[in-house]
Structures are given as C-alpha cells and as structure tokens.
Design an enzyme around this catalytic site. Structure first.
Site, PDB file in Angstrom:
ATOM      1  N   LYS A  56      -2.868  -1.999  10.625  1.00 31.76           N
ATOM      2  CA  LYS A  56      -3.407  -2.144   9.273  1.00 31.76           C
ATOM      3  C   LYS A  56      -3.685  -3.599   8.898  1.00 31.76           C
ATOM      4  CE  LYS A  56      -2.483   2.194   7.659  1.00 31.76           C
ATOM      5  NZ  LYS A  56      -3.364   3.062   6.857  1.00 31.76           N
ATOM      6  N   ARG A  88       2.085  15.049  13.341  1.00 29.57           N
ATOM      7  CA  ARG A  88       3.396  15.629  13.645  1.00 29.57           C
ATOM      8  C   ARG A  88       3.292  17.149  13.701  1.00 29.57           C
ATOM      9  NH1 ARG A  88       4.217  12.267   9.360  1.00 29.57           N
ATOM     10  NH2 ARG A  88       4.569  14.059   8.009  1.00 29.57           N
ATOM     11  N   HIS A 104      -3.573  14.297   1.447  1.00 32.18           N
ATOM     12  CA  HIS A 104      -3.655  13.396   2.597  1.00 32.18           C
ATOM     13  C   HIS A 104      -2.363  13.425   3.406  1.00 32.18           C
ATOM     14  CE1 HIS A 104      -4.414   9.897   5.076  1.00 32.18           C
ATOM     15  NE2 HIS A 104      -3.313   9.321   4.603  1.00 32.18           N
ATOM     16  N   GLN A 150      -1.671   2.574  15.544  1.00 35.36           N
ATOM     17  CA  GLN A 150      -0.670   3.033  14.583  1.00 35.36           C
ATOM     18  C   GLN A 150       0.273   4.061  15.205  1.00 35.36           C
ATOM     19  OE1 GLN A 150      -2.441   4.677  11.051  1.00 35.36           O
ATOM     20  NE2 GLN A 150      -0.500   5.011  10.020  1.00 35.36           N
ATOM     21  N   ARG A 196      -5.974   4.025  14.257  1.00 38.44           N
ATOM     22  CA  ARG A 196      -5.054   5.148  14.396  1.00 38.44           C
ATOM     23  C   ARG A 196      -4.330   5.169  15.744  1.00 38.44           C
ATOM     24  NH1 ARG A 196      -4.301   6.258   9.196  1.00 38.44           N
ATOM     25  NH2 ARG A 196      -6.212   6.952   8.156  1.00 38.44           N
ATOM     26  N   ASP A 200      -8.556   0.578   3.166  1.00 36.93           N
ATOM     27  CA  ASP A 200      -7.438   0.187   4.030  1.00 36.93           C
ATOM     28  C   ASP A 200      -7.786   0.575   5.469  1.00 36.93           C
ATOM     29  OD1 ASP A 200      -4.897  -0.744   4.713  1.00 36.93           O
ATOM     30  OD2 ASP A 200      -3.986   1.228   4.435  1.00 36.93           O
ATOM     31  N   GLU A 229      -9.395   4.173  -1.054  1.00 38.42           N
ATOM     32  CA  GLU A 229      -8.291   3.972  -1.990  1.00 38.42           C
ATOM     33  C   GLU A 229      -8.767   3.255  -3.249  1.00 38.42           C
ATOM     34  OE1 GLU A 229      -4.691   2.389  -0.425  1.00 38.42           O
ATOM     35  OE2 GLU A 229      -5.044   3.142   1.613  1.00 38.42           O
ATOM     36  N   ASP A 246       0.847  -1.190   0.000  1.00 40.36           N
ATOM     37  CA  ASP A 246       0.000   0.000   0.000  1.00 40.36           C
ATOM     38  C   ASP A 246       0.882   1.239   0.000  1.00 40.36           C
ATOM     39  OD1 ASP A 246      -2.727   0.935   0.006  1.00 40.36           O
ATOM     40  OD2 ASP A 246      -2.320   1.773   1.973  1.00 40.36           O
ATOM     41  N   GLU A 256      -9.701   4.238   5.006  1.00 43.60           N
ATOM     42  CA  GLU A 256      -8.928   4.964   4.001  1.00 43.60           C
ATOM     43  C   GLU A 256      -9.491   4.602   2.633  1.00 43.60           C
ATOM     44  OE1 GLU A 256      -4.616   5.702   6.162  1.00 43.60           O
ATOM     45  OE2 GLU A 256      -4.746   4.248   4.522  1.00 43.60           O
ATOM     46  N   THR A 291      -8.263  -5.615   5.110  1.00 41.49           N
ATOM     47  CA  THR A 291      -8.306  -4.695   3.973  1.00 41.49           C
ATOM     48  C   THR A 291      -9.433  -5.178   3.082  1.00 41.49           C
ATOM     49  OG1 THR A 291      -5.909  -4.342   4.056  1.00 41.49           O
ATOM     50  CG2 THR A 291      -7.046  -3.741   2.011  1.00 41.49           C
ATOM     51  N   TYR A 299       1.289   5.761  -0.177  1.00 38.45           N
ATOM     52  CA  TYR A 299       0.967   6.981   0.579  1.00 38.45           C
ATOM     53  C   TYR A 299       1.236   8.126  -0.397  1.00 38.45           C
ATOM     54  CZ  TYR A 299       1.543  10.148   4.711  1.00 38.45           C
ATOM     55  OH  TYR A 299       1.447  11.145   5.671  1.00 38.45           O
ATOM     56  N   GLU A 319      -8.742  12.788   8.758  1.00 38.72           N
ATOM     57  CA  GLU A 319      -8.762  14.123   8.164  1.00 38.72           C
ATOM     58  C   GLU A 319     -10.124  14.793   8.289  1.00 38.72           C
ATOM     59  OE1 GLU A 319      -6.548  14.023   4.156  1.00 38.72           O
ATOM     60  OE2 GLU A 319      -7.181  11.960   4.545  1.00 38.72           O
TER      61      GLU A 319
END
Length: 408
Positions: A245, A134, A125, A232, A229, A225, A193, A118, A191, A249, A120, A353
């Site tokens: 993850k 961060r 995003h 993670q 969180r 996906d 995708e 997968d 997610e 899926t 990114y 998000e």
C-alpha cells in the site's frame, strides 16, 4: 448510480466552493489558495485583498495549512464570505480578473499531509475480500463489528490527482510456489475511498469524542488507495498492509468543506452488535453517514458506482477510534474511509471484488482486465445532494499506471 444529468458546471457552483492550491503558467513557482467555481479557479488571497477582507491572512497562502489550523469558526466565516463574494453581482468586476480557467492552471497537493491512516469499514467489501482471500474462513473477522479496523499508511507517498503511479515491486508467493519471487506486482488494484482531512489538532493523551468530529475535520476528498494484492497476500502474515500500500495513495486536488455536505448527511446502516460507549452514536444529534455517489472509471469507461451511504462505520467513529488511545491529531492528518462497495456487483469499489480476484474479468473497450495493466488510467468521481435540491461534485482523482522501474 451514474453521474447526475445536470451539467458539470452545476456540480461546482456557489453551493460547493471546494478549496485547492494552484499555480499559473506565468508564475509557475508561486502556489496560492484557490476556490473552484464552475470551470474556473478563484485566486482566494487576491480576492480577499481586492475586497478588503480580514481573511486575507488565511487565504493569501501557498497552501491550506493556516486556514485548516484556524478552526471551525474561521472555516464557517471564510466560507460565508466566499459565498457572498461569488454570489453578489456588485463584486463581479473586481473578481473577474482573478478567475482563472481550470484547464489553464496547475493543481498541487493542497496541504502538507502530516499523517495518514486508512480504514476497512464497509461490510460488503470486508465480506467479499474475506470470501476471496480466506475461503476456508468465510465471513467477517471477530473484531470487525466492534471497532473500525484500520492501518497506518505512508504520508510521504500521498500524491495529488494526475500523478503517475509507478507499478510497485516486491516479494510475492502463491500457495503453489516453493519460494517467494521478486518482481513487479502482477495484481495491481485500486480502492475507491473517501478521505477526511483534519484541520484542528488535538493534544496527545486526549481522545476526540464523536461529538467533536466537526470541530476537527476540515473537509473531504476522493482517495484511491492503490493496492498490490499479490504483495499484500504474502507480506500480510500476520500484520497488515505494508509495501503493498505504501508506494502511492492518490487524492483529489480539491477539498470539499464539511459544511457543504450538510444536505448529504444520512443515517448509517443498522448496527447488529452493541457498541462501546466511545463509538455509540445512537444519541448523536446528526446522522453520521454521507450520501456520496462514487463512480470508478478505467480508461474512461465506468465500471462501478459504489454508494458511500453503505459504510458501516462513520467518519466520526473512525476519528474517535483513531484517537481513543490518546493519539494526537495534527493539521493535515488524512484518513481514508476504506473501500466503498455496495451489495451489487456494479457497486464494488475494487478490482479484487469486481473480477473476483481475476476469475471474472471485466470486458472493456481496451480489452479484458483482471487487474491493472501498464498505461491504464483510473478515475474516481463523485457527487452528492446539495442544498435546495442542487447537486455538488467532489474533485476527481486520477492516476495512470507506468511500468516498474525494476526488472522482473
């Protein structure tokens, strides 16, 4: 962007013809290759036999593996034959008994997933996730615009649309906790995708160039996906996703042939950094992006419309990077695009998000949501421009959250 105004049947006409695998109530143990036509499923193997087609050996199978491994010329020829079969009126009498109502069949994972990776690859995003996760180091990581960042997932937990998703359990720790705790994830996310399904394998030690993308990728599907969180954030120091993850899926039961999306090819966003030769698509003959319009729905309520045309890295670049070190491809390899997001809030492809990590809850008819609750059902749908001013649909992918099997 919402679904097109045309009826659902128009999205799955003869210009589309995605492949799947189905079984019927009278023969539940017999899986066979099917092709979706409007709201029905054509038994492709039986059709080949009825019409005396030479493609029976590829279509009269329990999954898509043999067809996928046959290569690009076979994919093209079989698709042309199928288009003719369902378009020529003289075949109607022979095919009518072989068309099953979509709501009367069971759909299965249409191919054996050999490996799963997968990426990114969406700048919106990546920028949003960076600002959330961060805050002291806002912006993209230094490598992001030089290579498609990715991780290896777990092929054994790729499941077909409609499969329930059990809430995962693991370690989590907030910055203020003195020690980690163990229990069900409290920040279960999605997610949105697009998945790319490999047909033709490649030998180990031989990278796949950008120009060979069409020779190896059989088709596309929608992919969710699922992401824990909180797990993670704690485990991903310093390595990438693992238990957060690998629990599930979800992919669509239908694989749209790459050729069906020719009218949806578009140029990717402008690149702001020079690319190394193996990723430089400046002189490629066809644009590498796809104009796919996704919709994310929670409990039947649309919450986002991510545009796939916003993807910074293309599927061809992702495949080139995946193999540039000499990694081989196998029939059934699957790789995900990474979360699809756009510049507007209503275009964000994850709850991380959309709710800004819970600071801005969604106000749904079923109540406010920051992350997913037990019983929530998430559905991804998508459509794209088709040939001759038509539109075509990608098969939906749906999953419902069920409680963790482990006590908190």
């Amino acid at each position: 962007m919402p679904e097109p105004s045309s009826g659902g049947d128009d999205l799955f006409g003869p210009h589309n013809l995605p492949y799947g695998v189905f079984s019927t109530a009278d023969e539940p143990g017999r899986r066979r290759v099917g092709v979706r036509l409007h709201d029905r499923v054509l038994d492709a193997g039986a059709a080949a036999r009825a019409l005396g087609s030479p493609y029976g050996t590829l279509l009269d199978q329990p999954d898509l593996g043999p067809l996928m491994a046959a290569g690009r010329t076979a994919w093209r020829d079989v698709r042309r034959a199928l288009t003719a079969w369902v378009s020529v009126p003289s075949h109607r009498a022979e095919l009518e008994p072989l068309l099953h109502p979509l709501d009367a069949v069971e759909l299965h994972l249409p191919y054996a997933v050999a490996d799963y990776a997968d990426f990114y690859s969406n700048e919106h995003h990546a920028a949003n996730a960076g600002a959330i996760l961060r805050p002291d180091r806002r912006g993209l990581t230094p490598n992001w615009k030089h290579l498609p960042v990715g991780y290896h997932g777990r092929a054994g937990t790729v499941v077909v649309s409609g499969t329930d998703v059990v809430r995962p359990t693991g370690q989590r720790k907030t910055p203020t906790d003195p020690a980690p705790v163990f229990g069900p994830s409290t920040k279960l996310d999605i997610e949105a995708e697009v998945g790319f399904v490999v047909g033709t394998p490649s030998p180990q030690g031989f990278p796949v160039p950008l120009s060979a993308f069409r020779d190896h990728v059989f088709g596309v599907c929608l992919l969710n996906d699922w992401s824990a969180r909180d797990l993670q954030a704690w485990e991903g120091q310093p390595l990438g996703p693992f238990l957060a993850k690998s629990f599930a899926t979800s992919v669509s039961a239908w694989v749209t042939p790459l050729e069906a999306l020719d009218a949806a090819r578009v140029a990717p966003p402008p690149r702001t950094e020079p690319l190394l030769p193996y990723l430089d698509d400046t002189d490629e003959e066809e644009p590498g992006g796809f104009d796919l319009r996704l919709t994310v729905s929670v409990n039947g309520e649309a919450v986002a419309h991510p545009p796939f045309s916003s993807m910074y890295w293309t599927a061809a670049q992702q495949l080139a990077h995946l193999t540039v070190n000499g990694a081989s491809l196998r029939t059934g390899d699957l790789y995900g695009s990474g979360t699809v997001s756009g510049p507007e809030r209503a275009q964000r492809g994850s709850l991380l998000e959309l709710t800004w990590d819970g600071a801005e809850p969604l106000d749904l008819a079923t109540g406010k949501r920051t992350y997913l609750e037990d019983g929530d059902e998430v559905t991804l749908t998508a459509w794209a421009p088709g040939p001759h001013h038509t539109t075509l649909g990608l098969g939906e992918v749906t999953g419902r959250i069920t409680p963790s099997l482990t006590d908190a």
